[in-house]
Design an enzyme around this catalytic site. Structure first.
Site, PDB file in Angstrom:
ATOM      1  N   LYS A  26       0.803  -1.228   0.000  1.00 35.36           N
ATOM      2  CA  LYS A  26       0.000   0.000   0.000  1.00 35.36           C
ATOM      3  C   LYS A  26       0.835   1.277   0.000  1.00 35.36           C
ATOM      4  CE  LYS A  26      -4.444  -1.521   1.778  1.00 35.36           C
ATOM      5  NZ  LYS A  26      -4.286  -2.961   2.089  1.00 35.36           N
TER       6      LYS A  26
ATOM      7  N   GLU B  34      -9.825   7.502   3.580  1.00 35.87           N
ATOM      8  CA  GLU B  34     -10.737   6.704   4.395  1.00 35.87           C
ATOM      9  C   GLU B  34     -10.061   5.372   4.627  1.00 35.87           C
ATOM     10  OE1 GLU B  34     -11.143   6.617   1.060  1.00 35.87           O
ATOM     11  OE2 GLU B  34     -10.978   4.436   0.935  1.00 35.87           O
TER      12      GLU B  34
ATOM     13  N   SER C  84       1.651  -9.927  -0.902  1.00 33.39           N
ATOM     14  CA  SER C  84       1.264  -8.514  -0.746  1.00 33.39           C
ATOM     15  C   SER C  84       1.551  -7.921   0.622  1.00 33.39           C
ATOM     16  CB  SER C  84      -0.227  -8.354  -1.076  1.00 33.39           C
ATOM     17  OG  SER C  84      -1.029  -9.174  -0.256  1.00 33.39           O
TER      18      SER C  84
END
Ligand SMILES: *Cc1c(COP(=O)(O)O)cnc(C)c1O
Length: 391
Positions: free
Chosen positions: A85, A107, A373
Site C-alpha cells: 500500500k 478513508e 502482498s
C-alpha cells in the site's frame, strides 16, 4: 487497456456534480505529472531509500518442491509498513504536492491504508485526516494508535453502520468542502476515473521489477502464471500491469469466498456480483435486486470489499484473468502452510492466493509468480485464535 477512463464497459466517473472540480483537476493533470522528470526522480528515490525497493523476487524452493512447479514470491511484505500500500500513498503524496495541495484526506476500514497514508504524510510534512468508522476504530485499535503516533487525525464516522462506507461518505463530504487545499488519497484501484489508472500506474513498479528479476533468475522476463489476491485490486494490478498484453502469461486473481459463496457471508464479487456503480465507478459489485450494496464478509479485513476495481471486472468478463474464490478456512490453512514451509508469515489477504493449489494443477516446468502482498504480523491474533496455537 484503458480508453477514455474505461476498461471495456467498466470504469468512468459517476460522481455528484460537487465532486467534479477536484476529480477533473486530477484527471487533467495526473498523466503529465506521472510523466514529468521531477515526479519520477523523487518517486524513484523514495521507493528506493524509504520504501525499500526493489523488493526481492524470492525462489521458494521448499514450496516449489512440495507443489511440483517453480514458485517465486514477490516480497511486497518487505516494504516499509509491511505491504504494497505504501507504493501508492508515497506516489499520491507527490502528486498532491505537484498539484499544490497541503492537506490529505483518506478513508480506511481495517486501518492499513490509513497507516500507509499517515506514514507518507509524516514523511512529507502534510496535514493528514483519516476518516474511519466508529466501529472500526474500536476493532482496529493498534492501527489507530499507529496513525496517531504518525501525527494523523483519525476522524470517527458515526453515521450508518459506522464502518468503511460511512467513512468514505465523510471523506467525500470533506473533499467537496475543501477542493482547493485537499487531495483525497484512495487506497486501491477503485473510485472514479482517474483513480483506478493512477493507482495501477503507481503500483506497476511491482510488475516492472518482476520483469527484470525474472530475466536474471529464469533467463526469460515473463512467467507462465501471475497470482495475486484481489480486494479492490491494487496489489494485483501492480503485479499484472506490464503483462496485461502478453498472452504468454496467464493471470490468476484470487478473491475471498468468506464462509463460502453459497452462504450470505462472502466477498467473492465475480461469483456473486453483477454490474453496478460503487464509489463512482461502473464495475462488478455485490448488490441486492434493488441495487443496495450487500455487506461483504471475509476473515481478512483487506478483502472485505463488496466490489472489485474496473480493470479487474474487465479482466474477468473478457476472460483475460481466471478468478478463483477461496474461503476463510482454505486461506488460513494456506497461511499456516506457507509459514511452516518457507518461514514467511503472510497477511491473511495474501494467504488466499496460496490456497489455489487444490483448485488448479500446474506442470513441473511452469513458472509462477505470487504477489506476497503483505506480512502477517497484523493478523497474528486472528491466526492464533483460529488455530488455538497457544494450546
Ligand atoms: C489492503 C491489502 C490487500 C487488498 O487490497 P488490494 O487493493 O486488492 O491489493 C491485499 N493484501 C494486503 C496485505 C493488504 O494490506
Amino acid at each position: 487497456m484503458i480508453k477514455d477512463g474505461y476498461y471495456g464497459e467498466f470504469g468512468g466517473a459517476y460522481i455528484p456534480e460537487m465532486l467534479y472540480p477536484p476529480v477533473e483537476e486530477l484527471r487533467l493533470n495526473y498523466e503529465k505529472i506521472l510523466a514529468s522528470k521531477s515526479f519520477q526522480n523523487e518517486f524513484q528515490e523514495l521507493l528506493k531509500s524509504y520504501v525499500g525497493r526493489p523488493t526481492p523476487l524470492y525462489f521458494a524452493k521448499n514450496l516449489s518442491k512440495k507443489i511440483g512447479c517453480k514458485i517465486y514470491l514477490k516480497r511486497e511484505d518487505l516494504c516499509h509498513t509491511g505491504a504494497h500500500k505504501i507504493n501508492n500513498t508515497v506516489g499520491q503524496i507527490l502528486i498532491a504536492k505537484h498539484l499544490g495541495k497541503n492537506r490529505i484526506i483518506a478513508e480506511t476500514g481495517a486501518g492499513q491504508h490509513g497507516v500507509a497514508t499517515a506514514t507518507a504524510c509524516a514523511l512529507m510534512g502534510m496535514e493528514c485526516l483519516v476518516y474511519m468508522g466508529e466501529k472500526d476504530i474500536k476493532r482496529q485499535a493498534p492501527n489507530v494508535s499507529r496513525m496517531k503516533m504518525l501525527g494523523a487525525k483519525v476522524v470517527p464516522a458515526t453515521s450508518g453502520s459506522k464502518t468503511l462506507k460511512d467513512a468514505t461518505n465523510e471523506a467525500i463530504r470533506d473533499w467537496i468542502n475543501n477542493p482547493e487545499s485537499t487531495h483525497y488519497i484512495i487506497g486501491s484501484v477503485v473510485g472514479p476515473h482517474p483513480y483506478p489508472d493512477l493507482v495501477a500506474q503507481l503500483q506497476s513498479v511491482i510488475s516492472k521489477e518482476v520483469k527484470k528479476q525474472l530475466k536474471e533468475l529464469e533467463g526469460r522476463d515473463y512467467p507462465d502464471y501471475l497470482v495475486a489476491c484481489v480486494g479492490g485490486g491494487s496489489n494485483a494490478a501492480g503485479l499484472y500491469y506490464d503483462y496485461l498484453e502478453d498472452e504468454r502469461t496467464k493471470i490468476i486473481a484470487v478473491e475471498a469466498a468468506g464462509k463460502g459463496i453459497l452462504t450470505s457471508e462472502s466477498a467473492a464479487t465475480t461469483q456473486l456480483g453483477n454490474v453496478g456503480i460503487i464509489h463512482g465507478s461502473k464495475t462488478l459489485l455485490m448488490q441486492n435486486k434493488d441495487g443496495q450494496i450487500t455487506e461483504p464478509y471475509s476473515i481478512s479485513a483487506g478483502l472485505d470489499y463488496p466490489g472489485i476495481g474496473p480493470m479487474h471486472a474487465h479482466l474477468f468478463t473478457s476472460q483475460r484473468a481466471e478468478f478463483i474464490s477461496i474461503d476463510d478456512h482454505e486461506a488460513m490453512q494456506a497461511g499456516l502452510a506457507l509459514s511452516k514451509t518457507e518461514g514467511i508469515i503472510p497477511a491473511i489477504e495474501t494467504s488466499h492466493a496460496f490456497a489455489i493449489f487444490k483448485h488448479k494443477d500446474f506442470q513441473p516446468e511452469d513458472v509462477l509468480v505470487f504477489n506476497l502482498s503483505g506480512r502477517g504480523d497484523k493478523d497474528l491474533a486472528t491466526y492464533i485464535d483460529y488455530f488455538k496455537l497457544e494450546e
